[in-house]
Design an enzyme around this catalytic site. Structure first.
Site, PDB file in Angstrom:
ATOM      1  N   CYS A 114     -25.917  32.131   3.334  1.00 46.54           N
ATOM      2  CA  CYS A 114     -27.013  32.689   2.518  1.00 46.54           C
ATOM      3  C   CYS A 114     -26.852  34.156   2.122  1.00 46.54           C
ATOM      4  O   CYS A 114     -26.871  34.459   0.928  1.00 46.54           O
ATOM      5  CB  CYS A 114     -28.333  32.493   3.241  1.00 46.54           C
ATOM      6  SG  CYS A 114     -28.847  30.782   3.205  1.00 46.54           S
ATOM      7  N   ASP A 147     -29.004  11.614   0.254  1.00 44.75           N
ATOM      8  CA  ASP A 147     -27.838  12.477   0.021  1.00 44.75           C
ATOM      9  C   ASP A 147     -26.770  11.672  -0.709  1.00 44.75           C
ATOM     10  O   ASP A 147     -26.687  10.454  -0.553  1.00 44.75           O
ATOM     11  CB  ASP A 147     -27.266  13.002   1.354  1.00 44.75           C
ATOM     12  CG  ASP A 147     -26.452  14.274   1.186  1.00 44.75           C
ATOM     13  OD1 ASP A 147     -26.944  15.351   1.547  1.00 44.75           O
ATOM     14  OD2 ASP A 147     -25.318  14.185   0.658  1.00 44.75           O
TER      15      ASP A 147
END
Ligand code: UDX
Ligand code: UDX
Length: 430
Positions: A260, A30
């Site tokens: 989402c 990351d």
């Protein structure tokens, strides 16, 4: 098989841990060094039931490592998952900036042929584009096997969803890529849908759009139920038991939030418009969802035309129970509305902490729900945390100033609340 996950967000971290648990050698990468250092120590930086323990076990087994070094990470792994975020832009189109960065990073460090699996939710045609970006950045030095493998993980039950999926969708026509997918998911026993990358992308959007449709459909029915004195909870039950319909995602309330549904509905609408093929049903799905909080607050205003100076207790900040995620959580626009109207807002959530900017606006947070309801004129439930169902509501009667409950998740027992002399209403349920 040596697997790299690029992007240690909710989805990347869950899948990395679960694939390590299945016996693969997994690395998580990351750009955010704080996330990497906390994961390296076995500290999950977000709330997801069951994930913390599994993370610890896999770190101890040495199946799982985390790194901030992209060069080494790309060079030493055979299969690379892309799990960076794809947020909405102003116009609704998904922002592929992070996905492009990940592709360019892969392209610049690639040292042999690899399989690249796109798990981020990306607009139709993007996986092909990602392959081209990798090719450009690597100047075509190595071939890449492109695969699209959408995620269907619900926050709050992501580990269970990853371990027991209804299906695995694999979008690829590349033989080596498909072989790698078989190896990755060899311990899974569920239907596999193999398609092109474009079809896999469309399956993901259609799934979320359809689930959002079920919710908005029931929310619209709930509004009508309000006028007709019909109980929408019973309607959902009676409708959902038809196996052709199914009972999931028929729960009426304040509508869908999270990272989402709102984003994926917007993206599919954007794509459809771009192809001059507007999706009429989905447009209304979004409209119903966007107007549901106002509809609900209208019910509060019927009882309290002015909320100025009223003490309003808001229960729940997370966009759904069992997560600390507040992305697109309806609690925040509602809180804004209440503070704009000069109500005194007291909030409670079992795990989410309000940011200092809200506290600076005078909103007060209590960690004890009973403290939070003390002196309340109105209680508003925004998240269906089971803790609220389990509250001793009889005790609450002695703490509030006025007995008003507006249940945005239709979660309490209306009869029981009325027996306790509360004015109680949900949406399509009272
Ligand atoms: C995922 C998907 O990727 C998204 O497309 C899907 O619709 C929902 O699930 P999520 O896991 O929720 O998104 O994303 P988020 O929690 O925002 O995590 C993304 C991670 O990628 C972050 O940790 C971020 O630091 C990292 N990142 C971002 C990179 O490592 N590199 C980048 O260039 C950008
Ligand atoms: C969703 C998808 O379900 C999952 O497959 C993946 O694509 C990521 O996005 P998530 O957003 O984590 O998962 O949670 P989900 O359980 O789908 O709930 C989304 C929202 O819908 C929440 O705000 C929830 O409160 C709401 N909801 C859900 C309802 O209002 N009614 C329902 O019946 C179900």
């Amino acid at each position: 098989m040596k697997i790299l996950f690029i992007g240690m967000g909710y989805v990347g971290t869950t899948m990395a841990v679960v694939l390590a648990n299945a016996g693969h050698e997994v690395t998580g990468l990351d750009v955010d060094n704080d996330k990497i250092s906390s994961l390296q120590k076995g500290e999950l930086y977000f709330h997801e039931p069951g994930l913390q323990t599994m993370l610890m076990t896999q770190l101890q087994n040495k199946n799982l490592t985390f790194t901030s070094d992209p060069k080494e990470a790309v060079e030493t792994n055979d299969v690379l998952f892309i799990t960076v975020g794809t947020p909405s832009q102003q116009d609704g189109n998904a922002d592929l900036t992070y996905v492009k960065k990940a592709a360019q990073m892969i392209g610049s460090f690639i040292n042999k042929t690899k399989t690249v699996i796109v798990k981020s939710t990306v607009p139709i045609g993007s996986t092909e584009k990602i392959g081209e970006w990798i090719h450009e950045a690597s100047q075509g030095r190595f071939a890449v096997n492109m695969v699209m493998n959408p995620e269907f993980l619900r926050e709050g039950s992501a580990v269970q969803d990853a371990l027991n999926p209804d299906r695995i969708v694999i979008g690829s026509t590349n033989t080596a890529g498909l072989d790698d997918m078989k190896t990755i998911y060899k311990s899974w026993d569920c239907p596999i849908v193999q398609t092109t990358t474009r079809t896999a992308e469309m399956i993901k959007y259609s799934s979320n759009a359809f689930l959002a449709t079920k919710i908005s459909f029931m929310n619209e029915i709930a509004r009508l139920c309000d006028q007709l004195q019909v109980n929408v909870r019973d309607v959902s039950k009676g409708v959902g038991l038809d196996h052709r319909i199914g009972s999931a995602f028929l729960h009426a309330g304040l509508g869908y939030g999270g990272s989402c549904f709102p984003k994926d509905v917007k993206e599919l609408l954007w794509t459809a418009d771009a192809y001059q093929n507007p999706l009429q049903i989905l447009k209304e799905v979004e409209t119903v969802n966007q107007t549901q909080p106002d509809y609900f607050l209208g019910k509060v205003r019927e009882k309290y035309p002015s909320l100025a100076g009223k003490k309003v207790t808001l229960l729940g900040l997370a966009f759904k129970p069992d997560t600390d995620d507040t992305r697109e959580s309806v609690s925040f626009p509602i809180m804004k509305q209440l503070t704009d109207e000069k109500a005194q807002v007291i909030v409670h959530d079992p795990i989410v902490q309000l940011s200092p900017s809200w506290l600076a606006q005078g909103v007060i947070q209590h960690s004890d729900p009973y403290e939070a309801v003390k002196g309340a004129d109105v209680i508003i439930i925004c998240t269906n945390w089971p803790q609220y169902e389990e509250l001793d509501w009889k005790k609450v009667t002695g703490l509030v100033r006025h007995r008003f409950i507006f249940d945005g998740r239709n979660m309490l027992d209306a009869q029981e609340m009325k027996r306790l002399n509360f004015y109680y209403t949900g949406i399509g349920y009272s």
